[in-house]
Structures are given as structure tokens and as C-alpha cells.
Design a protein around this motif. Structure first.
Motif, PDB file in Angstrom:
ATOM      1  N   TYR A  88     -37.108  35.164   5.102  1.00 49.14           N
ATOM      2  CA  TYR A  88     -38.532  35.496   5.239  1.00 49.14           C
ATOM      3  C   TYR A  88     -39.355  34.557   4.357  1.00 49.14           C
ATOM      4  CZ  TYR A  88     -37.487  39.689   7.897  1.00 49.14           C
ATOM      5  OH  TYR A  88     -37.073  40.549   8.887  1.00 49.14           O
ATOM      6  N   TYR A  89     -40.389  33.986   4.956  1.00 52.13           N
ATOM      7  CA  TYR A  89     -41.258  33.038   4.268  1.00 52.13           C
ATOM      8  C   TYR A  89     -42.688  33.587   4.224  1.00 52.13           C
ATOM      9  CZ  TYR A  89     -37.526  29.653   5.168  1.00 52.13           C
ATOM     10  OH  TYR A  89     -36.320  28.999   5.229  1.00 52.13           O
ATOM     11  N   CYS A  90     -43.321  33.455   3.070  1.00 54.74           N
ATOM     12  CA  CYS A  90     -44.732  33.801   3.002  1.00 54.74           C
ATOM     13  C   CYS A  90     -45.565  32.536   3.223  1.00 54.74           C
ATOM     14  CB  CYS A  90     -45.086  34.450   1.672  1.00 54.74           C
ATOM     15  SG  CYS A  90     -44.710  33.475   0.210  1.00 54.74           S
ATOM     16  N   ASN A  91     -46.739  32.747   3.750  1.00 55.34           N
ATOM     17  CA  ASN A  91     -47.663  31.657   4.060  1.00 55.34           C
ATOM     18  C   ASN A  91     -49.067  32.088   3.676  1.00 55.34           C
ATOM     19  OD1 ASN A  91     -49.597  30.684   6.657  1.00 55.34           O
ATOM     20  ND2 ASN A  91     -48.501  29.072   5.573  1.00 55.34           N
ATOM     21  N   ILE A  92     -49.743  31.246   2.928  1.00 59.64           N
ATOM     22  CA  ILE A  92     -51.110  31.545   2.500  1.00 59.64           C
ATOM     23  C   ILE A  92     -51.995  30.375   2.879  1.00 59.64           C
ATOM     24  CG2 ILE A  92     -52.619  31.939   0.532  1.00 59.64           C
ATOM     25  CD1 ILE A  92     -50.377  33.459  -0.813  1.00 59.64           C
ATOM     26  N   ILE A  93     -53.092  30.694   3.529  1.00 58.68           N
ATOM     27  CA  ILE A  93     -54.042  29.662   3.956  1.00 58.68           C
ATOM     28  C   ILE A  93     -55.342  29.828   3.194  1.00 58.68           C
ATOM     29  CG2 ILE A  93     -55.382  28.751   5.871  1.00 58.68           C
ATOM     30  CD1 ILE A  93     -53.150  29.643   7.740  1.00 58.68           C
ATOM     31  N   SER A  94     -55.689  28.772   2.452  1.00 59.93           N
ATOM     32  CA  SER A  94     -57.007  28.707   1.822  1.00 59.93           C
ATOM     33  C   SER A  94     -57.675  27.466   2.399  1.00 59.93           C
ATOM     34  CB  SER A  94     -56.868  28.671   0.298  1.00 59.93           C
ATOM     35  OG  SER A  94     -56.060  27.586  -0.116  1.00 59.93           O
ATOM     36  N   TRP A  95     -57.780  26.415   1.626  1.00 60.45           N
ATOM     37  CA  TRP A  95     -58.320  25.169   2.170  1.00 60.45           C
ATOM     38  C   TRP A  95     -57.228  24.350   2.831  1.00 60.45           C
ATOM     39  CZ3 TRP A  95     -56.911  20.268   0.292  1.00 60.45           C
ATOM     40  CH2 TRP A  95     -56.114  20.293  -0.871  1.00 60.45           C
ATOM     41  N   ARG A  96     -55.945  24.783   2.580  1.00 62.34           N
ATOM     42  CA  ARG A  96     -54.784  24.227   3.253  1.00 62.34           C
ATOM     43  C   ARG A  96     -53.733  25.317   3.344  1.00 62.34           C
ATOM     44  NH1 ARG A  96     -50.470  21.066  -0.216  1.00 62.34           N
ATOM     45  NH2 ARG A  96     -49.261  22.492   1.075  1.00 62.34           N
ATOM     46  N   ALA A 135     -49.133  33.957  -5.451  1.00 61.73           N
ATOM     47  CA  ALA A 135     -49.589  32.579  -5.558  1.00 61.73           C
ATOM     48  C   ALA A 135     -50.081  32.312  -6.971  1.00 61.73           C
ATOM     49  CB  ALA A 135     -50.703  32.324  -4.559  1.00 61.73           C
ATOM     50  N   SER A 136     -49.719  31.151  -7.483  1.00 57.84           N
ATOM     51  CA  SER A 136     -50.191  30.743  -8.802  1.00 57.84           C
ATOM     52  C   SER A 136     -50.831  29.361  -8.692  1.00 57.84           C
ATOM     53  CB  SER A 136     -49.035  30.717  -9.799  1.00 57.84           C
ATOM     54  OG  SER A 136     -48.039  29.797  -9.382  1.00 57.84           O
ATOM     55  N   GLY A 137     -51.759  29.115  -9.581  1.00 59.77           N
ATOM     56  CA  GLY A 137     -52.469  27.847  -9.532  1.00 59.77           C
ATOM     57  C   GLY A 137     -53.826  28.000  -8.872  1.00 59.77           C
ATOM     58  N   SER A 138     -54.495  26.901  -8.705  1.00 55.99           N
ATOM     59  CA  SER A 138     -55.857  26.910  -8.160  1.00 55.99           C
ATOM     60  C   SER A 138     -55.793  26.890  -6.639  1.00 55.99           C
ATOM     61  CB  SER A 138     -56.637  25.714  -8.690  1.00 55.99           C
ATOM     62  OG  SER A 138     -56.736  25.755 -10.101  1.00 55.99           O
ATOM     63  N   ILE A 139     -55.550  28.052  -6.065  1.00 54.18           N
ATOM     64  CA  ILE A 139     -55.369  28.135  -4.622  1.00 54.18           C
ATOM     65  C   ILE A 139     -56.677  28.211  -3.867  1.00 54.18           C
ATOM     66  CG2 ILE A 139     -55.211  30.642  -4.442  1.00 54.18           C
ATOM     67  CD1 ILE A 139     -52.824  30.150  -2.503  1.00 54.18           C
ATOM     68  N   GLY A 140     -57.753  28.552  -4.547  1.00 54.08           N
ATOM     69  CA  GLY A 140     -59.043  28.649  -3.886  1.00 54.08           C
ATOM     70  C   GLY A 140     -59.227  29.979  -3.176  1.00 54.08           C
ATOM     71  N   SER A 141     -60.203  30.022  -2.319  1.00 52.43           N
ATOM     72  CA  SER A 141     -60.517  31.243  -1.578  1.00 52.43           C
ATOM     73  C   SER A 141     -59.500  31.427  -0.457  1.00 52.43           C
ATOM     74  CB  SER A 141     -61.920  31.151  -0.995  1.00 52.43           C
ATOM     75  OG  SER A 141     -62.223  32.311  -0.248  1.00 52.43           O
ATOM     76  N   ILE A 142     -58.767  32.535  -0.525  1.00 50.96           N
ATOM     77  CA  ILE A 142     -57.704  32.779   0.443  1.00 50.96           C
ATOM     78  C   ILE A 142     -58.263  33.390   1.716  1.00 50.96           C
ATOM     79  CG2 ILE A 142     -55.587  34.075   0.896  1.00 50.96           C
ATOM     80  CD1 ILE A 142     -54.953  33.863  -2.080  1.00 50.96           C
ATOM     81  N   GLN A 151     -48.163  27.210  -6.408  1.00 45.59           N
ATOM     82  CA  GLN A 151     -46.815  27.652  -6.052  1.00 45.59           C
ATOM     83  C   GLN A 151     -46.871  29.070  -5.519  1.00 45.59           C
ATOM     84  OE1 GLN A 151     -44.356  27.141  -9.563  1.00 45.59           O
ATOM     85  NE2 GLN A 151     -43.629  25.173  -8.801  1.00 45.59           N
ATOM     86  N   LEU A 152     -46.010  29.333  -4.524  1.00 46.28           N
ATOM     87  CA  LEU A 152     -45.841  30.681  -4.014  1.00 46.28           C
ATOM     88  C   LEU A 152     -44.452  31.158  -4.390  1.00 46.28           C
ATOM     89  CD1 LEU A 152     -47.363  30.503  -0.408  1.00 46.28           C
ATOM     90  CD2 LEU A 152     -48.504  30.788  -2.604  1.00 46.28           C
ATOM     91  N   GLN A 153     -44.371  32.301  -5.038  1.00 45.91           N
ATOM     92  CA  GLN A 153     -43.092  32.854  -5.473  1.00 45.91           C
ATOM     93  C   GLN A 153     -42.821  34.127  -4.697  1.00 45.91           C
ATOM     94  OE1 GLN A 153     -40.855  31.473  -7.761  1.00 45.91           O
ATOM     95  NE2 GLN A 153     -39.541  33.063  -6.894  1.00 45.91           N
ATOM     96  N   ALA A 154     -41.826  34.052  -3.820  1.00 41.77           N
ATOM     97  CA  ALA A 154     -41.455  35.208  -3.014  1.00 41.77           C
ATOM     98  C   ALA A 154     -40.282  35.935  -3.654  1.00 41.77           C
ATOM     99  CB  ALA A 154     -41.095  34.782  -1.599  1.00 41.77           C
ATOM    100  N   LYS A 170     -54.703  39.561  -7.413  1.00 41.22           N
ATOM    101  CA  LYS A 170     -53.440  38.981  -7.856  1.00 41.22           C
ATOM    102  C   LYS A 170     -52.962  37.862  -6.946  1.00 41.22           C
ATOM    103  CE  LYS A 170     -51.754  43.253 -10.028  1.00 41.22           C
ATOM    104  NZ  LYS A 170     -50.657  44.258 -10.064  1.00 41.22           N
ATOM    105  N   SER A 171     -53.739  37.547  -5.904  1.00 41.42           N
ATOM    106  CA  SER A 171     -53.335  36.525  -4.927  1.00 41.42           C
ATOM    107  C   SER A 171     -51.914  36.785  -4.443  1.00 41.42           C
ATOM    108  CB  SER A 171     -53.434  35.114  -5.535  1.00 41.42           C
ATOM    109  OG  SER A 171     -54.765  34.816  -5.900  1.00 41.42           O
ATOM    110  N   THR A 172     -51.670  38.035  -4.095  1.00 39.91           N
ATOM    111  CA  THR A 172     -50.326  38.466  -3.723  1.00 39.91           C
ATOM    112  C   THR A 172     -50.352  39.154  -2.366  1.00 39.91           C
ATOM    113  OG1 THR A 172     -49.676  38.739  -6.036  1.00 39.91           O
ATOM    114  CG2 THR A 172     -48.354  39.888  -4.389  1.00 39.91           C
TER     115      THR A 172
END
Length: 113
Positions: A92-100, A23-30, A2-5, A74-76
Motif C-alpha cells: 500500500y502506497y500513500c500519495n499526497i498532492i500539493s503543488w506536485r 508528510a514532513s517538510g515544506s509540502i505546501g497546501s495539500i 518525505q512521506l512516512q507510511a 498533522k499532514s497525515t
């Protein structure tokens, strides 16, 4: 995952806001973290991004006013917005790319004139 903005709100023109997205959870390598925005009736546009190596990109409309940064531990991702203008009003939306690609829920920024 989950991403909490947070950090949006109402501000007068010329003011500042700081957005955060954790970001929380197993997001992997960002790899890449970014902020997009969408005004009513318009498409979602890229505002700023930052890679794992620290390379940043800014849309021309925000250069010199906005600063993107990240805290890997902090994956922030943050977006410091200064000298805000009414035309910065948007969700405004945040977007994080790791394996997806992951998206936050959006936070409203309203700039009054």
C-alpha cells in the motif's frame, strides 16, 4: 518532503489494520490525499482518496470496509481497513498532492486465509 507510511503487517482474514502516512517538510497546501495498492504482478490501483474539502472516493472492492481520513494539522492521511480479505494483500502506497505529487515508500499488508 518525505512521506512516512506505517501500520502494515500480517493479519488473518476478517481482521483490521490501520495505515498512517505522515508528510514532513515544506509540502505546501495539500489538495488530495490517497492510498494506492499494488499486488505482485499487477498494476498500482487507487484504493481511496480524500480531497481538501473532505470528499472521499473508494474503489468498489473496498467500499463499506475501508475508511480514509485525514488530519490536516498533522499532514497525515489514514486508512482504516476492516473485514480484510486475502485479496487485499498488496503493498500500500500513500500519495499526497500539493503543488506536485509525492509518494510514500509503501507498506506491506498481508491477509492470510
Amino acid at each position: 518532503v518525505q512521506l512516512q507510511a506505517s501500520g502494515g503487517g500480517l493479519v488473518q482474514a476478517g481482521g483490521s489494520l490501520r495505515l498512517s502516512c505522515a508528510a514532513s517538510g515544506s509540502i505546501g497546501s495539500i489538495n488530495r490525499m490517497a492510498w494506492y495498492r499494488q499486488a505482485p504482478g499487477k498494476q498500482r490501483d487507487l484504493v481511496a482518496s480524500i480531497t481538501s474539502g473532505g470528499t472521499t472516493y473508494y474503489a468498489d472492492s473496498v467500499k463499506g470496509r475501508f475508511t480514509i481520513s485525514r488530519d490536516n494539522a498533522k499532514s497525515t492521511v489514514y486508512l482504516q481497513m476492516n473485514s480484510l480479505k486475502p485479496e487485499d494483500t498488496a503493498v500500500y502506497y500513500c500519495n499526497i498532492i500539493s503543488w506536485r505529487s509525492y509518494w510514500g515508500q509503501g507498506t506491506q499488508v498481508t491477509v492470510s486465509s
